[in-house]
Motif scaffolding. Structure first.
Motif, PDB file in Angstrom:
ATOM      1  N   MET A   1      44.603  40.235  44.480  1.00  0.00           N
ATOM      2  CA  MET A   1      43.967  41.231  43.489  1.00  0.00           C
ATOM      3  C   MET A   1      44.109  42.546  44.604  1.00  0.00           C
ATOM      4  SD  MET A   1      40.139  40.010  43.253  1.00  0.00           S
ATOM      5  CE  MET A   1      40.703  38.218  42.886  1.00  0.00           C
TER       6      MET A   1
ATOM      7  N   SER B   1      39.927  37.908  39.459  1.00  0.00           N
ATOM      8  CA  SER B   1      40.052  39.290  39.252  1.00  0.00           C
ATOM      9  C   SER B   1      39.438  39.719  38.081  1.00  0.00           C
ATOM     10  CB  SER B   1      41.495  39.636  39.125  1.00  0.00           C
ATOM     11  OG  SER B   1      42.335  39.210  38.171  1.00  0.00           O
TER      12      SER B   1
ATOM     13  N   TRP C   1      42.006  35.720  46.737  1.00  0.00           N
ATOM     14  CA  TRP C   1      41.448  37.154  46.719  1.00  0.00           C
ATOM     15  C   TRP C   1      42.725  38.285  47.171  1.00  0.00           C
ATOM     16  CZ3 TRP C   1      37.253  37.369  44.350  1.00  0.00           C
ATOM     17  CH2 TRP C   1      36.445  36.300  44.367  1.00  0.00           C
TER      18      TRP C   1
ATOM     19  N   LEU D   1      39.037  43.993  37.449  1.00  0.00           N
ATOM     20  CA  LEU D   1      40.089  44.473  38.200  1.00  0.00           C
ATOM     21  C   LEU D   1      41.428  44.410  37.398  1.00  0.00           C
ATOM     22  CD1 LEU D   1      38.953  43.255  41.678  1.00  0.00           C
ATOM     23  CD2 LEU D   1      38.925  45.522  40.558  1.00  0.00           C
ATOM     24  N   ARG D   2      41.391  43.996  36.296  1.00  0.00           N
ATOM     25  CA  ARG D   2      42.665  43.830  35.335  1.00  0.00           C
ATOM     26  C   ARG D   2      43.205  44.952  34.745  1.00  0.00           C
ATOM     27  NH1 ARG D   2      42.121  37.907  32.524  1.00  0.00           N
ATOM     28  NH2 ARG D   2      41.341  36.580  34.049  1.00  0.00           N
TER      29      ARG D   2
END
Length: 447
Positions: free
Chosen positions: A335, A237, A332, A242-243
């Motif tokens: 996330m 991620s 995957w 995407l954090r």
């Protein structure tokens, strides 16, 4: 009786040889065009499996042979392999698989152990493999009814167990046509760990001893990770940016033709309205990665792909990401906010929907989930996931989840709750496997 058994085994050899010969043009075509079926033929045809390394510092040790036909089954055995490492540290573990993608994943997951292709069900290949491995226990994941393999192992008094046993209604109907043959095979198995009462009744209908089959639940509930802060999740991620929590991620996993096109079209119809939405595609089969990449490229959206991140980098404004890797789907999912489980709009019969539910992903799948009937029933009764009747229902489901965050949150909460409730199959399975090992009474030093 011995002569009759030998005759049946050689008749099977002839049938297998004829079948192999008939499909050899297809194997050759896939070998040339797709790079498959190039490896492991000495192990498959001749049983030339690598011998487990000798265990040092121990007077004796067990040898446990785990067989998992492909990627999904390799994930099923993972909690049991980990338990064996912890509780039987001197045990020699062998993991076999039957597919190229399975072998690639097994090398990653079980590199500390002996990994090989499983022998085909020819008597000479099975005998040589058993000679080289010398297993004290043979563990078959989900359902592997190979007549010669099971018969020869039984003759050698090697305990056999089917773990996470499943038997679909379609498979049962097929086995009914050769009931007399199947009955003789299945009765040689020492123990079956059934996923559900329905599966148990189906095995009994095939002629299995009711006293030797136990409903333990589904190991996939135990094997599903639920930690979004797991290092493997964060390692993926982070590079995708995407954090920060500003994006909403829709992940379509284990997709097969034509599901990638369906998901891409659906995304294209809503992308402008929901600018925060990003799509991650994880195709089921590696040989389709390039085909799917061309589909993604044709959409015109900024995109990236796993296999080229190090060389090409990733556009920070990406909208679509192609996770063209094998064996990473379980990370995957960690996330994703929304999920579609593939193999369910085509003829496949569905894929594992437990993994996204365990992470609290609001999950949907199509109507064809015959291989996961019991799991779908569990999720349906808990209102923990959505089953769509057709691809046309995908867009309304996605829009509804994007527009109503509270709906998405409630669905995700129910998914987490039901997956936690059904954990525990690994403990029950491992306890029985240990008792099967002890039944061998191998307390003397083993060469």
């Amino acid at each position: 009786m011995q002569g009759a058994s030998m005759a049946k085994q050689w008749l099977l050899n002839l049938l297998y040889a004829a079948l192999l010969l008939s499909i050899s043009p297809w194997i050759l075509w896939r070998r040339v065009r797709q790079g498959r079926y190039r490896n492991g033929w000495s192990q498959k045809l001749l049983g030339a499996l690598p011998q487990p390394a000798k265990t040092l510092g121990s007077n004796r040790s067990y040898t446990i042979w785990f067989h998992a036909v492909s990627v999904g089954e390799l994930q099923v055995i993972r909690p049991l392999v980990e338990r064996a490492v912890r509780e039987l540290p001197t045990a020699k573990l062998v993991v076999t698989t039957s597919t190229d993608s399975g072998y690639e994943l097994a090398q990653k997951l079980y590199h500390a152990h002996t990994v090989a292709y499983a022998p085909l069900d020819f008597t000479w290949a099975v005998r040589r493999a058993l000679d080289r491995i010398e297993p004290d226990l043979l563990v078959l994941a989900e359902l592997e009814l190979w007549p010669n393999w099971i018969s020869i192992a039984s003759q050698r008094q090697i305990p056999m167990a089917v773990i996470n046993g499943r038997l679909s209604q379609n498979s049962l109907q097929g086995y009914r046509r050769i009931a007399s043959i199947v009955r003789g095979i299945v009765r040689k198995i020492d123990w079956i760990a059934a996923q559900s009462d329905t599966v148990r009744e189906r095995f009994i209908e095939l002629g299995y001893d009711p006293a030797k089959i136990q409903v333990v639940g589904n190991i996939k509930f135990d094997g599903a990770n639920d930690d979004r802060a797991h290092p493997e999740v964060l390692a993926r991620s982070g590079p995708l940016g995407l954090r920060d929590g500003r994006s909403t991620v829709w992940l379509c996993g284990s997709t097969q033709d034509p599901e990638e096109r369906i998901c891409l079209d659906t995304f294209g119809q809503v992308a402008d309205e929901f600018a925060q939405l990003k799509l991650i595609l994880v195709p089921r089969h590696a040989e389709r990665f390039e085909e799917v990449a061309r589909m993604v490229e044709a959409t015109g959206f900024a995109w990236g792909r796993r296999s080229r991140m190090h060389s090409d980098g990733l556009d920070p404004s990406w909208r679509i990401f192609l996770a063209d890797s094998v064996g990473e789907l379980r990370w995957w999912w960690g996330m994703a906010d929304l999920g579609f489980v593939g193999g369910s709009f085509g003829a496949r019969g569905g894929q594992n929907m437990i993994e996204p539910c365990a992470y609290g992903v609001a999950t949907c799948y199509g109507p064809n989930t015959r291989n996961f009937t019991d799991i779908v029933q569990i999720l349906h009764e808990a209102d923990a996931a959505s089953q769509l009747a057709s691809p046309e229902e995908l867009k309304p489901w996605l829009v509804g989840m994007l527009q109503d965050e509270s709906l998405r949150t409630r669905c995700a909460g129910r998914a987490v709750s039901i997956t936690q409730k059904h954990r525990g199959a690994t403990d029950r399975t491992w306890s029985k496997l240990v008792s099967l090992l002890e039944s061998k009474d191998l307390r003397s030093p083993k060469d």
